[in-house]
Design a protein around this motif. Structure first.
Motif, short mmCIF file in Angstrom:
data_model
loop_
_atom_site.label_atom_id
_atom_site.label_comp_id
_atom_site.label_asym_id
_atom_site.label_seq_id
_atom_site.Cartn_x
_atom_site.Cartn_y
_atom_site.Cartn_z
N VAL A 220 0.81 -1.22 0.00
CA VAL A 220 0.00 0.00 0.00
C VAL A 220 0.84 1.27 0.00
O VAL A 220 0.40 2.31 -0.50
N ARG A 221 2.05 1.22 0.57
CA ARG A 221 2.86 2.43 0.66
C ARG A 221 3.90 2.52 -0.45
O ARG A 221 4.22 3.62 -0.92
N ASP A 222 4.46 1.39 -0.84
CA ASP A 222 5.56 1.41 -1.80
C ASP A 222 5.17 0.95 -3.20
O ASP A 222 5.99 0.95 -4.11
N GLY A 223 3.91 0.53 -3.35
CA GLY A 223 3.42 0.21 -4.68
C GLY A 223 3.85 -1.14 -5.24
O GLY A 223 3.73 -1.38 -6.44
N ILE A 224 4.36 -2.04 -4.41
CA ILE A 224 4.70 -3.37 -4.89
C ILE A 224 3.41 -4.13 -5.15
O ILE A 224 2.50 -4.14 -4.32
N LYS A 225 3.31 -4.79 -6.27
CA LYS A 225 2.08 -5.51 -6.63
C LYS A 225 1.87 -6.72 -5.71
O LYS A 225 2.81 -7.44 -5.40
N PRO A 226 0.64 -6.97 -5.30
CA PRO A 226 0.35 -8.13 -4.45
C PRO A 226 0.84 -9.44 -5.08
O PRO A 226 1.38 -10.31 -4.37
N LYS A 227 0.65 -9.57 -6.37
CA LYS A 227 1.08 -10.79 -7.06
C LYS A 227 2.59 -10.99 -6.92
O LYS A 227 3.07 -12.13 -6.74
#
Length: 312
Positions: free
Chosen positions: A96-103
């Motif tokens: 949510v903060r750093d934009g890393i994709k959940p996948k």
């Protein structure tokens, strides 16, 4: 805590993210829960004969990978269930903060498990295939802590499972792969680390108590309330130190293990911060101090055992 549905909370492309973001994804302060038991179990095994360093490093890396993967599963499912937002406190929240994709987070977690499995094969080939079942159970618990239809983290058993599988069991496995057996002594030495790894989990749940309560979790901290949960944490700290004292008095542990007393500044700090703090951000240093207690206590305990082998 409700998820932020505004457009600016959507993950962005992670191609340019720095090393720090990926490192934080592993939640490094929790990795000592895997590192310390391996070192301690190996120190205990030294008395029984020579150490197989290939097995030691394989076990160490596998445990670190499993712990990191467990943290990534936590990251993934907390996001999916709406527990993490960009305003959440702690080093979680990479999605949510750093934009890393959940996948991507899930793929990394599964990749860590895959490497740990390969290392597990090497360990079994050089010790016993019975460990394969134990290792698979530990990995399953790592996933089910936040995954599955009824995550362990939603129940009062989080502390028990974390302490048992990431504390005691790792010590006993590390001891077994070097010696081919599990002794009463190795079990007795594993108990304070079992308690301190459980304490890390409890400290996390104390910090997150309000949010967990809102989201329907029934952790020990939620059930007891903050004041009683902090008291329980203090009792767990005290028990760990008194247990070592008991081992020394009974002649089970060398006097050198009294070195653990040098780590007492950390649990005192943890309790003081928890008592004073009311917001998660105010209590975060207490959780860090709890993890540091496990690290310093465990390493001093291992050093005391190691020195005791040569001066007993």
């Amino acid at each position: 805590m409700q998820p932020n549905l505004q457009g600016n909370s959507k993950p962005v492309v992670e191609a340019n993210k720095g090393f720090q973001v990926w490192w934080q994804l592993t939640r490094p302060h929790t990795l000592t829960a895997a590192f310390v038991p391996v070192v301690l179990g190996t120190a205990l095994a030294l008395k029984e004969g020579n150490i197989h360093f290939g097995l030691f490093f394989a076990m160490l890396i596998a445990c670190l990978l499993i712990q990191a993967a467990t943290n990534m599963f936590n990251e993934y499912y907390d996001f999916k269930r709406g527990l993490d937002t960009e305003h959440s406190v702690g080093i979680g929240g990479t999605i949510v903060r750093d934009g890393i994709k959940p996948k991507t987070v899930m793929q990394l977690a599964l990749g860590c498990y895959a490497i740990a499995l390969l290392l597990g094969v090497y360990i079994c080939m050089n010790s016993s295939w019975y460990l394969a079942l134990v290792g698979l159970i530990c990995m399953a618990v790592g996933y089910l802590y936040t995954g599955g239809p009824l995550p362990i983290s939603y129940t009062p058993f989080g502390e028990l499972f974390s302490g048992l599988f990431m504390g005691m069991f790792i010590i006993l496995i590390a001891f077994f792969i070097q010696t081919g057996t599990v002794t009463t002594g190795s079990i007795l030495f594993s108990i304070p680390i079992f308690i301190l790894v459980s304490a890390i989990n409890l400290s996390n749940n104390i910090r997150d108590l309000d949010g967990d309560k809102e989201n329907g979790r029934k952790t020990v901290a939620v059930l007891l309330g903050k004041q009683k949960a902090v008291t329980l944490l203090a009792v767990m700290f005290a028990f760990s130190y008194l247990w070592v004292l008991g081992l020394i008095i009974s002649g089970t542990a060398p006097i050198w293990t009294a070195l653990v007393i040098l780590s007492t500044v950390k649990p005192f700090k943890a309790i003081q911060v928890f008592k004073k703090g009311s917001m998660p951000i105010q209590m975060a240093p207490a959780m860090k101090a709890t993890a540091q207690t496990n690290t310093i206590f465990g390493l001093l305990f291992a050093i005391g055992i190691f020195v005791g082998h040569f001066f007993s």
